[in-house]
Design a protein around this motif. Structure first.
Motif, PDB file in Angstrom:
ATOM      1  N   ILE A 512     152.893  94.009  -1.662  1.00  0.00           N
ATOM      2  CA  ILE A 512     154.141  94.314  -0.975  1.00  0.00           C
ATOM      3  C   ILE A 512     155.309  94.117  -1.924  1.00  0.00           C
ATOM      4  N   THR A 513     156.186  95.107  -1.993  1.00  0.00           N
ATOM      5  CA  THR A 513     157.478  94.991  -2.668  1.00  0.00           C
ATOM      6  C   THR A 513     158.547  95.454  -1.682  1.00  0.00           C
ATOM      7  N   ALA A 514     159.789  95.383  -2.087  1.00  0.00           N
ATOM      8  CA  ALA A 514     160.859  95.837  -1.202  1.00  0.00           C
ATOM      9  C   ALA A 514     160.728  97.327  -0.895  1.00  0.00           C
ATOM     10  N   ASP A 515     160.152  98.085  -1.811  1.00  0.00           N
ATOM     11  CA  ASP A 515     160.103  99.539  -1.663  1.00  0.00           C
ATOM     12  C   ASP A 515     158.901 100.041  -0.886  1.00  0.00           C
ATOM     13  N   ARG A 516     157.770  99.299  -0.933  1.00  0.00           N
ATOM     14  CA  ARG A 516     156.564  99.821  -0.295  1.00  0.00           C
ATOM     15  C   ARG A 516     155.563  98.714  -0.022  1.00  0.00           C
ATOM     16  N   ALA A 517     154.683  98.989   0.941  1.00  0.00           N
ATOM     17  CA  ALA A 517     153.507  98.146   1.183  1.00  0.00           C
ATOM     18  C   ALA A 517     152.288  98.994   0.870  1.00  0.00           C
ATOM     19  N   GLN A 518     151.433  98.527  -0.020  1.00  0.00           N
ATOM     20  CA  GLN A 518     150.301  99.318  -0.489  1.00  0.00           C
ATOM     21  C   GLN A 518     148.999  98.572  -0.296  1.00  0.00           C
ATOM     22  N   MET A 519     147.996  99.284   0.247  1.00  0.00           N
ATOM     23  CA  MET A 519     146.657  98.720   0.380  1.00  0.00           C
ATOM     24  C   MET A 519     145.726  99.417  -0.600  1.00  0.00           C
ATOM     25  N   ASP A 520     145.121  98.627  -1.471  1.00  0.00           N
ATOM     26  CA  ASP A 520     144.075  99.115  -2.364  1.00  0.00           C
ATOM     27  C   ASP A 520     142.732  98.781  -1.731  1.00  0.00           C
ATOM     28  N   TYR A 521     141.866  99.776  -1.610  1.00  0.00           N
ATOM     29  CA  TYR A 521     140.563  99.603  -0.980  1.00  0.00           C
ATOM     30  C   TYR A 521     139.482  99.511  -2.056  1.00  0.00           C
ATOM     31  N   TYR A 522     138.657  98.479  -1.970  1.00  0.00           N
ATOM     32  CA  TYR A 522     137.571  98.244  -2.914  1.00  0.00           C
ATOM     33  C   TYR A 522     136.237  98.285  -2.174  1.00  0.00           C
ATOM     34  N   VAL A 523     135.207  98.800  -2.836  1.00  0.00           N
ATOM     35  CA  VAL A 523     133.875  98.873  -2.224  1.00  0.00           C
ATOM     36  C   VAL A 523     132.863  98.147  -3.106  1.00  0.00           C
ATOM     37  N   LEU A 524     131.800  97.679  -2.463  1.00  0.00           N
ATOM     38  CA  LEU A 524     130.736  96.956  -3.152  1.00  0.00           C
ATOM     39  C   LEU A 524     129.578  97.891  -3.484  1.00  0.00           C
ATOM     40  N   SER A 525     128.898  97.595  -4.573  1.00  0.00           N
ATOM     41  CA  SER A 525     127.767  98.428  -4.980  1.00  0.00           C
ATOM     42  C   SER A 525     126.585  98.286  -4.034  1.00  0.00           C
ATOM     43  N   ASP A 526     126.336  97.073  -3.505  1.00  0.00           N
ATOM     44  CA  ASP A 526     125.174  96.841  -2.651  1.00  0.00           C
ATOM     45  C   ASP A 526     125.349  95.496  -1.965  1.00  0.00           C
ATOM     46  N   ARG A 527     125.572  95.506  -0.675  1.00  0.00           N
ATOM     47  CA  ARG A 527     125.811  94.243   0.041  1.00  0.00           C
ATOM     48  C   ARG A 527     124.603  93.320   0.017  1.00  0.00           C
ATOM     49  N   THR A 528     123.403  93.874  -0.221  1.00  0.00           N
ATOM     50  CA  THR A 528     122.194  93.050  -0.235  1.00  0.00           C
ATOM     51  C   THR A 528     121.915  92.442  -1.604  1.00  0.00           C
ATOM     52  N   ASP A 529     122.769  92.713  -2.571  1.00  0.00           N
ATOM     53  CA  ASP A 529     122.627  92.194  -3.935  1.00  0.00           C
ATOM     54  C   ASP A 529     123.651  91.082  -4.148  1.00  0.00           C
ATOM     55  N   ALA A 530     123.173  89.875  -4.420  1.00  0.00           N
ATOM     56  CA  ALA A 530     124.076  88.745  -4.626  1.00  0.00           C
ATOM     57  C   ALA A 530     125.014  88.981  -5.808  1.00  0.00           C
ATOM     58  N   ASN A 531     124.629  89.853  -6.739  1.00  0.00           N
ATOM     59  CA  ASN A 531     125.442  90.150  -7.920  1.00  0.00           C
ATOM     60  C   ASN A 531     126.127  91.508  -7.822  1.00  0.00           C
ATOM     61  N   ALA A 532     126.387  91.965  -6.624  1.00  0.00           N
ATOM     62  CA  ALA A 532     126.984  93.284  -6.421  1.00  0.00           C
ATOM     63  C   ALA A 532     128.294  93.429  -7.180  1.00  0.00           C
ATOM     64  N   THR A 533     128.511  94.605  -7.738  1.00  0.00           N
ATOM     65  CA  THR A 533     129.769  94.898  -8.416  1.00  0.00           C
ATOM     66  C   THR A 533     130.777  95.444  -7.408  1.00  0.00           C
ATOM     67  N   SER A 534     132.013  95.529  -7.838  1.00  0.00           N
ATOM     68  CA  SER A 534     133.103  95.999  -6.998  1.00  0.00           C
ATOM     69  C   SER A 534     133.840  97.123  -7.715  1.00  0.00           C
ATOM     70  N   ALA A 535     134.281  98.129  -6.961  1.00  0.00           N
ATOM     71  CA  ALA A 535     135.016  99.236  -7.567  1.00  0.00           C
ATOM     72  C   ALA A 535     136.153  99.669  -6.645  1.00  0.00           C
ATOM     73  N   TRP A 536     137.300  99.961  -7.260  1.00  0.00           N
ATOM     74  CA  TRP A 536     138.417 100.524  -6.493  1.00  0.00           C
ATOM     75  C   TRP A 536     138.057 101.941  -6.077  1.00  0.00           C
ATOM     76  N   VAL A 537     138.384 102.304  -4.812  1.00  0.00           N
ATOM     77  CA  VAL A 537     138.031 103.631  -4.342  1.00  0.00           C
ATOM     78  C   VAL A 537     139.232 104.441  -3.879  1.00  0.00           C
ATOM     79  N   ARG A 538     140.217 103.808  -3.225  1.00  0.00           N
ATOM     80  CA  ARG A 538     141.383 104.528  -2.715  1.00  0.00           C
ATOM     81  C   ARG A 538     142.564 103.580  -2.597  1.00  0.00           C
ATOM     82  N   SER A 539     143.772 104.172  -2.551  1.00  0.00           N
ATOM     83  CA  SER A 539     144.983 103.404  -2.264  1.00  0.00           C
ATOM     84  C   SER A 539     145.892 104.238  -1.365  1.00  0.00           C
ATOM     85  N   TYR A 540     146.488 103.552  -0.406  1.00  0.00           N
ATOM     86  CA  TYR A 540     147.494 104.166   0.463  1.00  0.00           C
ATOM     87  C   TYR A 540     148.676 103.225   0.569  1.00  0.00           C
ATOM     88  N   ARG A 541     149.836 103.802   0.782  1.00  0.00           N
ATOM     89  CA  ARG A 541     151.056 102.997   0.875  1.00  0.00           C
ATOM     90  C   ARG A 541     151.942 103.554   1.982  1.00  0.00           C
TER      91      ARG A 541
END
Length: 556
Positions: A512-541
């Protein structure tokens, strides 16, 4: 600044919640007959290794001058969570400006007792605003892990930016909490918001990952008693990724239904059988007591999670309790979704929310909201998708118009709130939502039927589940398969929806800044993997003054 020392006797959890005698008797009995299942909530350790801090430490509800600290001490091996046994134990706490504790600013002690499941809270005040602090607890010569927390900015401070992690719906048996691990690794969060379903109440195997238990929880039965709820909370608090995030930033949490039982309302729940599972009032009281014992949350009104936090002149955050006061979900027996006598919020909470939004002098008005407020019409989904969507939403599978568990099922409350925003020219209201196990970016229209010709009163960012099944999991097809079909249909029937991802698990980062509120969405590679990686997928503001969502192509 000169170091300040403070010694106090901190409060002991939720003395105002008194479980009924039935619950107390069952909890006592559980000590004798359920020692094995209850002990499963603890990591393995030597019998003579006591006291110990086996469930980590946490902080929450940051204020400009303070923060709430939490831990649970195991004073002796037999003092397992939910057992109701174990000696009173003095627990010291210390707060410093540095991780090495060379600059101590506050310290004190309190007593961990069996009556509060040996959990303790220390509500520290007298701290500096917008400042990082480190804290730890001590009992019997044993130190807890060291944790970082952060105070909120001063109420009148000109704040340039805020950053929050945003999560919901973490089902233990459906996978690992890699989302928490990736948020903990960021090192840039002012706090993290948990929008509900921090725990799940089901018996083992009833709600897992595509029907497969990734890791069993404790106790194995559906949780009903105070001992049960305490044990389930304790099991969650042994997760290393959850502990890691609690060590890095304060949590700001609200509850949803699974902290009690599926589709809970003020007088019961879909997943509660009155009589066979005791009374709802006793179960609800047990769930609330365990929640406030095990979570670093201040109840603004006894037994609720609705309250408001402020972050300088940039934002305030109204946090809702959409389970304690709601009418039963609409059905043939319980009334229409448009019935003005039915409520989601309760009269007092809705009046409190409206008054707070109107009186707010911050740039942004954030609302922590456990169920989606944006209207959702199903449109022309094919039968093979309609049935799993109905299952996900807990609706009749022969056909759906709305999800009656969210604001769609209580349209009079929504109509009143959105009219209030419009008639009082209250802008920059952003709803932050969980529950639905999908990621959404929505405008919140005054009249969805004529949108986009009608006005948008607010915006909404919905985060997906950490692990709980979403549509592709219910259909049991490869990730992305359902979303490719369902998302265009949903958007066509709901023109205020800018994006929906029905299939993936992950988390959000709200900046959040004075000009905008932005949500960055991140997804996991595999919820069943304790070592799952994370990747940015989309952003909206949403840009200040627009009440509209737009896509942006880079995370903050």
């Amino acid at each position: 600044m000169t170091s300040r020392y403070r010694s106090s006797e901190a409060h002991q959890g939720l003395a105002s919640f008194s479980p009924r005698r039935r619950t107390v008797v069952k909890a006592a009995a559980a000590t004798a007959v359920l020692a094995g299942p209850l002990a499963a909530a603890l990591p393995a350790r030597a019998a003579d290794q006591a006291p110990a801090f086996l469930h980590g430490v946490a902080s929450g509800d940051p204020l400009p001058d303070g923060v709430l600290l939490w831990t649970r001490v195991t004073p002796v091996p037999e003092a397992i969570p939910g057992s109701g046994v174990g000696p009173d134990t003095e627990v010291g706490w210390v707060v410093a400006r540095d991780k090495a504790f060379n600059d101590v600013v506050a310290k004190g002690s309190t007593t961990a007792r069996a009556g509060s499941d040996h959990t303790v809270k220390a509500d520290i005040r007298g701290l500096a605003p917008a400042t990082d602090y480190w804290f730890r607890f001590t009992a019997g010569g044993t130190d807890s892990p060291v944790a970082r927390t952060r105070t909120a900015p001063a109420a009148d401070a000109a704040v340039s930016s805020l950053r929050f992690g945003v999560v919901s719906c973490a089902n233990w048996e459906a996978g690992y909490f890699a989302a928490y691990r990736h948020l903990a690794a960021r090192n840039d969060l002012d706090a993290w918001l948990h929008l509900g379903d921090y725990i799940y109440e089901y018996k083992s195997g009833e709600y897992a990952a595509r029907g497969t238990v990734v890791r069993p929880h404790a106790p194995a039965n559906e949780i009903l008693t105070l001992a049960d709820y305490r044990t389930r909370h304790a099991k969650y608090k042994t997760d290393p990724d959850l502990q890691a995030l609690h060590l890095k930033a304060p949590i700001i949490a609200i509850w949803d239904d699974h902290e009690f039982a599926d589709n809970a309302w003020s007088g019961g729940a879909v997943n509660h059988t009155e009589g066979a599972e005791g009374t709802w009032s006793a179960r609800q009281a047990a769930a609330k007591q365990a929640y406030f014992e095990w979570m670093p949350v201040r109840p603004a009104i006894a037994g609720t999670t609705y309250r408001r936090l402020r972050f300088g002149k940039l934002a305030d955050l109204s946090l809702l309790d959409l389970r304690s006061f709601r009418s039963q979900q609409a059905s043939t027996a319980s009334g229409s979704v448009d019935d003005p006598d039915r409520t989601l919020t309760g009269r007092a909470q809705l009046d409190w929310l409206k008054a707070g939004l109107k009186a707010s002098d911050t740039r942004w008005r954030l609302v922590g909201n456990s169920v989606m407020i944006s209207p959702f019409a199903v449109g022309s989904l094919s039968a093979d998708l309609l049935k799993p969507l109905a299952k996900l939403l807990g609706l009749p599978q022969e056909g759906i118009a709305v999800n009656t568990d969210q604001w769609d099922g209580y349209t009079d409350d929504r109509r009143e709130l959105l009219a209030h925003l419009r008639s009082n020219a209250i802008g920059n209201t952003v709803f932050l939502t969980g529950d639905i196990h999908m990621a959404w970016a929505n405008d919140v229209p005054v009249d969805a039927g004529t949108y986009p010709l009608s006005a948008s009163a607010a915006t909404e960012f919905v985060v997906t589940s950490v692990t709980s099944d979403n549509l592709d999991d219910i259909v049991k097809v490869p990730e992305g398969t359902v979303s490719a079909v369902a998302s265009p249909v949903i958007k066509a029937a709901n023109r205020h929806v800018h994006w929906v991802d029905t299939d993936r698990h992950g988390y959000g980062v709200l900046d959040i800044t004075a000009d905008r509120a932005q949500m960055d969405y991140y997804v996991l590679s595999d919820r069943t993997d304790a070592n799952a990686t994370s990747a940015w997928v989309r952003s909206y503001r949403t840009r200040s003054g627009t009440q509209r969502v737009e896509r942006t192509y880079d995370p903050v």
